[in-house]
Design a protein around this motif. Structure first.
Motif, PDB file in Angstrom:
ATOM      1  N   HIS A 105     -76.015  36.910 104.164  1.00  7.22           N
ATOM      2  CA  HIS A 105     -77.334  37.011 104.790  1.00  7.22           C
ATOM      3  C   HIS A 105     -77.830  35.654 105.276  1.00  7.22           C
ATOM      4  CE1 HIS A 105     -78.209  41.005 102.481  1.00  7.22           C
ATOM      5  NE2 HIS A 105     -77.431  41.180 103.511  1.00  7.22           N
ATOM      6  N   TYR A 123     -68.979  47.291  96.042  1.00  6.04           N
ATOM      7  CA  TYR A 123     -69.323  47.410  97.469  1.00  6.04           C
ATOM      8  C   TYR A 123     -68.537  46.407  98.309  1.00  6.04           C
ATOM      9  CZ  TYR A 123     -72.129  46.603 101.671  1.00  6.04           C
ATOM     10  OH  TYR A 123     -72.538  46.400 102.961  1.00  6.04           O
ATOM     11  N   THR A 172     -68.894  42.622  94.077  1.00  7.44           N
ATOM     12  CA  THR A 172     -69.243  43.958  93.592  1.00  7.44           C
ATOM     13  C   THR A 172     -68.240  44.971  94.143  1.00  7.44           C
ATOM     14  OG1 THR A 172     -70.583  44.614  95.480  1.00  7.44           O
ATOM     15  CG2 THR A 172     -71.675  43.299  93.779  1.00  7.44           C
ATOM     16  N   VAL A 212     -70.587  40.121 106.501  1.00  8.01           N
ATOM     17  CA  VAL A 212     -70.908  41.529 106.256  1.00  8.01           C
ATOM     18  C   VAL A 212     -72.226  41.591 105.503  1.00  8.01           C
ATOM     19  CG1 VAL A 212     -70.164  43.637 105.066  1.00  8.01           C
ATOM     20  CG2 VAL A 212     -68.466  42.143 106.152  1.00  8.01           C
ATOM     21  N   PRO A 213     -73.232  42.288 106.029  1.00  6.74           N
ATOM     22  CA  PRO A 213     -74.492  42.396 105.286  1.00  6.74           C
ATOM     23  C   PRO A 213     -74.337  43.342 104.102  1.00  6.74           C
ATOM     24  CG  PRO A 213     -74.566  43.809 107.207  1.00  6.74           C
ATOM     25  CD  PRO A 213     -73.249  43.064 107.279  1.00  6.74           C
ATOM     26  N   GLY A 214     -75.301  43.290 103.225  1.00  3.25           N
ATOM     27  CA  GLY A 214     -75.298  44.164 102.052  1.00  3.25           C
ATOM     28  C   GLY A 214     -76.716  44.335 101.573  1.00  3.25           C
ATOM     29  N   PRO A 215     -76.885  44.948 100.407  1.00  5.35           N
ATOM     30  CA  PRO A 215     -78.253  45.118  99.895  1.00  5.35           C
ATOM     31  C   PRO A 215     -78.918  43.760  99.682  1.00  5.35           C
ATOM     32  CG  PRO A 215     -76.660  46.392  98.599  1.00  5.35           C
ATOM     33  CD  PRO A 215     -75.865  45.503  99.500  1.00  5.35           C
ATOM     34  N   VAL A 216     -80.178  43.629 100.088  1.00  7.28           N
ATOM     35  CA  VAL A 216     -80.862  42.342  99.897  1.00  7.28           C
ATOM     36  C   VAL A 216     -81.114  42.079  98.423  1.00  7.28           C
ATOM     37  CG1 VAL A 216     -81.960  42.364 102.158  1.00  7.28           C
ATOM     38  CG2 VAL A 216     -83.186  43.353 100.211  1.00  7.28           C
ATOM     39  N   THR A 217     -80.988  43.120  97.619  1.00  5.07           N
ATOM     40  CA  THR A 217     -81.165  42.981  96.177  1.00  5.07           C
ATOM     41  C   THR A 217     -79.909  42.454  95.507  1.00  5.07           C
ATOM     42  OG1 THR A 217     -80.657  45.343  96.207  1.00  5.07           O
ATOM     43  CG2 THR A 217     -82.943  44.723  95.829  1.00  5.07           C
ATOM     44  N   GLU A 256     -76.067  37.141  99.254  1.00  2.00           N
ATOM     45  CA  GLU A 256     -76.946  36.026  99.637  1.00  2.00           C
ATOM     46  C   GLU A 256     -76.331  35.140 100.708  1.00  2.00           C
ATOM     47  OE1 GLU A 256     -78.934  33.457  96.816  1.00  2.00           O
ATOM     48  OE2 GLU A 256     -79.554  35.196  95.642  1.00  2.00           O
ATOM     49  N   GLY A 270     -77.222  39.637  94.762  1.00  2.00           N
ATOM     50  CA  GLY A 270     -76.974  38.202  94.853  1.00  2.00           C
ATOM     51  C   GLY A 270     -75.682  37.906  95.597  1.00  2.00           C
ATOM     52  N   ARG A 324     -78.731  34.901 109.023  1.00  2.00           N
ATOM     53  CA  ARG A 324     -80.131  34.515 109.277  1.00  2.00           C
ATOM     54  C   ARG A 324     -80.198  33.181 110.007  1.00  2.00           C
ATOM     55  NH1 ARG A 324     -82.883  32.701 104.082  1.00  2.00           N
ATOM     56  NH2 ARG A 324     -81.922  30.794 104.832  1.00  2.00           N
TER      57      ARG A 324
END
Lengths: 386, 386
Positions: A280, A140, A138, A267-272, A277, A274, A284
């Motif tokens: 995360h 982002y 994306t 790098v984290p991003g919006p959990v919405t 994924e 894909g 996790r």
């Protein structure tokens, strides 16, 4: 202009290794050991004279090595082999690692094109930073990759592939910072893949270097990409996964990095999204450290006690790629103070609805922020530089 | 209609504890121990008859306990004390924990309003889920909090405060799922704070319960909020921080959760968002586990071997809060297949620019996704339900 003018001495060992880059697929666990034990010329000789007619033998017999070397010289590619001053020491780890997906082994040689020697691009302390992720990332992810590379390449040269998306975004960040970046290709250096990135590849080799384990004339294959990922991981001290879907080549690079004992970051991003994924999942499952910006990467890669240099702030040139509609809204914001959506829409000569949509995008890119609900301002440089 | 109709027996112990909720600020480390040793009536008597004129003595002498109890009965609030069937066992941990910010100690009593007994709202196995975060959260945080609570409250009742932002978003998710939720207030239960959330508080007490350590007539104070945070952490098996700026009350709740041995979780977000700074910091410093959705929370809270029930999918009612412009674009998407921005703009009767802005917002909310670059479709339910 050091690298490009080096005259390669085509010793029998170097010629044999050049031949093996043509004959054998990269990442074969046994090959690297065999060559270390017997020397490359003996291995080539054995393959040529074998009577079993296996693929490698057929390829060995079909090879016109002088033509291959001439083709490489035509495009300004040279062969770097173990023992050369510029051979990257990090690659040795590949001979000591457990196989990943059936592959391992240090490369027998690297084909190199570019203005600099490899030891000018990659630091003596081995602390390069691999930035990897999805092709279909994306905006982002693009911004995050470019920004990390822009801020860090001066201290930790960037290593990445040549794919659309995160790879190219990372190279762009380093190029913008005039800092070292190395592109590791999965095919020969005579034809760029993908073609759409040709301009960036040429910028990289004009200033730094592009490398491949495969000789000119070879097209990238799926196993070739997987083998290439092991080089990216081995050449770096740490690998950042910026964005990647659940199934992605970046997962493979992260596995290589883990196997090689490199620092794996994500790098984290919006959990919405894909595209976040895999980052995360890696965080996790404690397979990667979360990095929210260049400071976090630097804290993980720096030696304890190393004095961190100040990071450059986000380049104005990041704005170059911005949609004109977004740019108009951003430029309508005053240098100090904040505006409501309606005030800003009037200044930017667009509807409030358009303006609101643009603000959401700009906020996601870290370029604007809300001072209070409904009041917008330019991001403080400190924040946009993260 | 069990809780509201319970007749409280005002024993001397209960009356004395009611008095102490008025006299003493919550979270005083020594008070809880003193009451345990001497009994509440003796502590009240000692405070009333003390000669030093300290604040608690002055307050003890000024208290009209019968009026306080009458006021509580007027608003349907009752007092629950240790030893009552509905006393939450999780609170005992507060007597065994190291102080956080100078506070600790289990509450002496809880004022409760609501349709249900506390042991009907909170599960017998103690596995409630606290969802906490910023007042000034983004729409992304709101959706994440509502979605987590909606999907999980049926198995793990929700515990949160009453603030704007994440707290209320979490309660809304549980209410939408008709599943238990408990609001823990920092002031007396006769006046709602903030007033803007009155409608939600009344929905919560119509179906579940609202509690406070403070008696009717007390306004929330800053120390009161910090003391309240310890109850939220103690009442839950795990605490999720959804969004919080670097300095936020949620940091304090997370510290309490850590001190109490609860599972601390955090939802990642865009690294460009200041509201994700605390979640990212907690994950990065290994003080919280990353949770990207309800499945991740469930995996952390479920007993090993517990058969997970299927999660409900994201409610259509989440769409109720959507901006009409966004809703128009979403509704213009076909049930199957994808459209370009221009095709979609024509269907939604807006400009392509407006449509593109709406798509970015909808993508962030997890409601649409790109099938391929430039081609948009509705999110698959599986993804929007994460």
């Amino acid at each position: 202009m050091t690298g490009g003018t080096t005259t390669t001495s085509w010793t029998p060992e170097r010629r044999a290794r050049a031949a093996l880059t043509f004959i054998c697929e990269p990442g074969k666990p046994d090959l690297s050991r065999l060559v270390a034990e017997q020397g490359a010329p003996a291995v080539v000789e054995a393959l040529v004279s074998a009577s079993d007619g296996a693929v490698w033998t057929r390829r060995a017999r079909s090879l016109d090595l002088d033509a291959l070397i001439a083709r490489a010289q035509d495009i300004g590619a040279r062969l770097v082999i173990p023992g050369d001053d510029e051979w990257p020491p990090g690659l040795a780890g590949l001979d000591r690692v457990e196989p990943v997906g059936g592959m391992c082994g240090a490369p027998l040689a690297l084909w190199v094109r570019g203005r600099r020697r490899l030891d000018e691009v990659l630091p003596a302390d081995g602390k390069a930073l691999a930035v990897v992720g999805a092709r279909a990332c994306t905006r982002y992810g693009q911004v995050a990759a470019t920004d990390l590379a822009f801020q860090l390449a001066g201290r930790f040269p960037i290593v990445s592939g040549g794919a659309y998306g995160i790879d190219i975004a990372a190279h762009k960040g380093a190029l913008t910072a005039n800092a070292p970046t190395l592109a590791v290709m999965a095919g020969g250096l005579d034809e760029w893949y993908p073609r759409g990135n040709t301009k960036i590849f040429e910028q990289i080799l004009d200033q730094w270097a592009v490398i491949s384990e495969l000789p000119p004339g070879m097209r990238p294959t799926r196993p070739g990409f997987l083998a290439r990922n092991r080089l990216i991981a081995a050449l770096a001290a740490g690998v950042v996964v910026v964005e990647a879907a659940a199934r992605s080549g970046a997962v493979n690079t992260a596995r290589w990095a883990g196997a090689l004992g490199r620092i794996v970051m994500a790098v984290p991003g919006p959990v919405t999204s894909g595209m976040s994924e895999t980052p995360h999942r890696l965080i996790r499952d404690h397979e990667a450290e979360l990095v929210a910006g260049a400071d976090d990467v630097r804290a993980l890669l720096c030696d304890p006690g190393e004095q961190p240099e100040p990071l450059p702030s986000t380049p104005a040139r990041l704005l170059d790629g911005l949609d004109p509609g977004l740019l108009a809204v951003r430029e309508a914001l005053p240098g100090r103070g904040s505006l409501t959506v309606d005030e800003l829409a009037a200044r930017a000569r667009c509807t409030s609805r358009t303006c609101a949509g643009a603000l959401v995008e700009l906020e996601l890119l870290g370029l604007v922020e809300q001072q209070a609900p409904g009041r917008w301002r330019l991001s403080r440089p400190a924040r946009s530089a993260r």
